[in-house]
Design a protein around this motif. Structure first.
Motif, PDB file in Angstrom:
ATOM      1  N   THR A 226       0.825  -1.201   0.000  1.00 36.11           N
ATOM      2  CA  THR A 226       0.000   0.000   0.000  1.00 36.11           C
ATOM      3  C   THR A 226       0.860   1.253   0.000  1.00 36.11           C
ATOM      4  N   LEU A 227       1.930   1.268   0.808  1.00 34.11           N
ATOM      5  CA  LEU A 227       2.808   2.427   0.908  1.00 34.11           C
ATOM      6  C   LEU A 227       4.241   1.933   0.815  1.00 34.11           C
ATOM      7  N   GLN A 228       4.928   2.307  -0.241  1.00 31.40           N
ATOM      8  CA  GLN A 228       6.263   1.786  -0.495  1.00 31.40           C
ATOM      9  C   GLN A 228       7.253   2.216   0.581  1.00 31.40           C
ATOM     10  N   THR A 229       8.285   1.363   0.802  1.00 32.98           N
ATOM     11  CA  THR A 229       9.283   1.632   1.837  1.00 32.98           C
ATOM     12  C   THR A 229       9.971   2.975   1.606  1.00 32.98           C
ATOM     13  N   GLU A 230      10.390   3.247   0.376  1.00 27.83           N
ATOM     14  CA  GLU A 230      11.071   4.503   0.063  1.00 27.83           C
ATOM     15  C   GLU A 230      10.022   5.580  -0.201  1.00 27.83           C
ATOM     16  N   ASN A 231       9.395   6.035   0.855  1.00 32.24           N
ATOM     17  CA  ASN A 231       8.324   7.011   0.743  1.00 32.24           C
ATOM     18  C   ASN A 231       8.432   7.988   1.902  1.00 32.24           C
ATOM     19  N   PRO A 232       8.575   9.303   1.638  1.00 28.80           N
ATOM     20  CA  PRO A 232       8.713  10.273   2.723  1.00 28.80           C
ATOM     21  C   PRO A 232       7.533  10.277   3.687  1.00 28.80           C
ATOM     22  N   PHE A 233       6.319   9.998   3.185  1.00 25.96           N
ATOM     23  CA  PHE A 233       5.156   9.981   4.075  1.00 25.96           C
ATOM     24  C   PHE A 233       5.262   8.833   5.071  1.00 25.96           C
ATOM     25  N   THR A 235       8.099   7.592   6.143  1.00 24.98           N
ATOM     26  CA  THR A 235       9.120   8.043   7.097  1.00 24.98           C
ATOM     27  C   THR A 235       8.513   8.984   8.128  1.00 24.98           C
ATOM     28  N   TYR A 236       7.702   9.912   7.660  1.00 21.47           N
ATOM     29  CA  TYR A 236       7.012  10.840   8.566  1.00 21.47           C
ATOM     30  C   TYR A 236       6.164  10.097   9.590  1.00 21.47           C
ATOM     31  N   LEU A 237       5.356   9.150   9.125  1.00 19.90           N
ATOM     32  CA  LEU A 237       4.483   8.407  10.037  1.00 19.90           C
ATOM     33  C   LEU A 237       5.284   7.614  11.063  1.00 19.90           C
ATOM     34  N   ASN A 238       6.349   6.963  10.613  1.00 17.90           N
ATOM     35  CA  ASN A 238       7.152   6.152  11.527  1.00 17.90           C
ATOM     36  C   ASN A 238       7.810   7.002  12.613  1.00 17.90           C
ATOM     37  N   PHE A 239       8.409   8.128  12.235  1.00 22.19           N
ATOM     38  CA  PHE A 239       9.077   8.979  13.219  1.00 22.19           C
ATOM     39  C   PHE A 239       8.059   9.627  14.158  1.00 22.19           C
ATOM     40  N   ARG A 240       6.962  10.135  13.615  1.00 21.31           N
ATOM     41  CA  ARG A 240       5.946  10.779  14.459  1.00 21.31           C
ATOM     42  C   ARG A 240       5.285   9.775  15.396  1.00 21.31           C
ATOM     43  N   ASN A 241       4.831   8.647  14.827  1.00 18.95           N
ATOM     44  CA  ASN A 241       4.068   7.687  15.617  1.00 18.95           C
ATOM     45  C   ASN A 241       4.900   7.041  16.709  1.00 18.95           C
ATOM     46  N   THR A 282      14.447  14.410   4.968  1.00 23.51           N
ATOM     47  CA  THR A 282      14.831  15.353   6.019  1.00 23.51           C
ATOM     48  C   THR A 282      13.615  16.146   6.472  1.00 23.51           C
ATOM     49  N   LEU A 283      12.855  16.639   5.511  1.00 21.02           N
ATOM     50  CA  LEU A 283      11.640  17.385   5.822  1.00 21.02           C
ATOM     51  C   LEU A 283      10.630  16.511   6.555  1.00 21.02           C
ATOM     52  N   ALA A 284      10.555  15.229   6.181  1.00 26.49           N
ATOM     53  CA  ALA A 284       9.616  14.311   6.835  1.00 26.49           C
ATOM     54  C   ALA A 284       9.922  14.174   8.322  1.00 26.49           C
ATOM     55  N   VAL A 285      11.217  14.087   8.679  1.00 22.99           N
ATOM     56  CA  VAL A 285      11.601  13.988  10.095  1.00 22.99           C
ATOM     57  C   VAL A 285      11.239  15.286  10.821  1.00 22.99           C
TER      58      VAL A 285
END
Length: 337
Positions: A226-233, A235-241, A282-285
């Protein structure tokens, strides 16, 4: 009679996966089973396809795409069974993938959730990213799995063939007693997707329930369907959550210390993305940290009265997995000390 089980597949524009893997799911060897597809407002013809090709499958339609967490919450409100199995649409099952896990969970009232062995659908001798042989957290709340450390995926040579209590079970093939699901209120819909199963398991563990890995059943996960590994979104979800679930589930003083340390570790990742030419990551983090801080008071309201001391949880690695992997060059779970 076996306990009643509902296999619930959350679908969003996943017709190809349903076409590929649903026939095998319908051949599952379990005699008290219902198969349900919860559709998260797909814009392809998934629903019409299911109605035409799989009339025995119950369809529950959400009016919007509520994400993994909210979508499952909406669908499971309408499902009646002793056990729920949350199954990703990109998972291939084996005929006897259900009963060994249910039998294990029936053996102990303190077992709330469990997962089978999860291997890679494209190479069935190898463990897969999302779950492998059971999930752990390190000293800073960083998740990892037996059989998978970062981008190193072990081959299955029987090294994880023992039943094991772990910290979290994978959402790719997540077994849970329905009464436990209801007791903790299901998944946290604000997480949308990623790490919501870790949060759920953590809340269960704070109530002294157990999370188990069952090696006697296995499934094969495509991964990133559903959401590919190399995806900034992603990355954003993983760091935020990750920060959110730490705030929710750690004892108050411990949360302040571990989250502060974790944010500094995230800052190293921020620099890594910048220096390797990945400005979107970087922006995602940065966005993840901003939105974590912005929601800190909302998250605080979700904390329960009791949070078990972190070090007392089974499934915690009391060192840094980042240090072990990148500095000490430890590539396999069995080598961790």
């Amino acid at each position: 009679m076996n306990p009643s089980v509902a296999v619930v597949i959350l679908n969003w524009n996943g017709k190809a996966f349903l076409q590929q893997f649903l026939p095998g799911i319908l051949l599952s060897e379990y005699n008290n089973l219902q198969i349900i597809v919860g559709d998260n407002a797909s814009t392809d013809d998934s629903v019409a396809f299911l109605e035409a090709q799989f009339p025995s499958v119950k369809i529950i339609q959400n009016t919007l795409n509520y994400g993994f967490a909210g979508g499952y919450n909406k669908v499971l409100e309408q499902v009646d069974a002793d056990y729920f199995i949350l199954l990703n649409s990109d998972v291939e099952v084996t005929p006897n993938w259900i009963k060994p896990v249910i039998d294990l969970m029936e053996s102990d009232p303190e077992i709330a959730a469990a997962q089978p062995k999860i291997k890679w659908q494209l190479n069935k001798n190898q463990f897969e990213y999302a779950g492998a042989a059971g999930g752990y957290l390190d000293i800073y709340g960083y998740p990892f799995c037996r059989g998978r450390l970062f981008n190193v995926y072990e081959f299955d040579n029987g090294q994880y063939n023992e039943t094991k209590e772990v910290f979290w079970a994978s959402g790719a093939a997540f077994f849970i007693k329905s009464k436990c699901w209801k007791e903790v209120g299901g998944l946290d819909a604000d997480l949308f997707a990623h790490m919501e199963e870790i949060d759920l398991c953590w809340r269960l563990k704070n109530l002294n329930y157990k999370i188990l890995y069952c090696p006697d059943a296995e499934v094969y996960h495509v991964g990133g369907g559903t959401l590919q590994t190399e995806n900034p979104f992603k990355t954003y979800l993983n760091f935020r959550n990750n920060l959110i679930i730490m705030q929710k589930n750690l004892p108050a003083g411990d949360a302040v210390i571990r989250i502060t340390l974790r944010m500094w570790i995230d800052f190293i990742a921020w620099w890594h993305f910048l220096l390797t030419g990945k400005p979107k990551f970087t922006l995602a983090v940065s966005k993840a940290h901003f939105h974590f801080v912005k929601s800190i008071f909302k998250t605080a309201k979700k904390r329960k009265e009791f949070q078990k001391p972190y070090a007392k949880h089974i499934g915690v690695y009391n060192k840094s997995i980042v240090w072990a992997f990148f500095i000490k060059k430890i590539k396999y779970f069995s080598k961790l000390t």
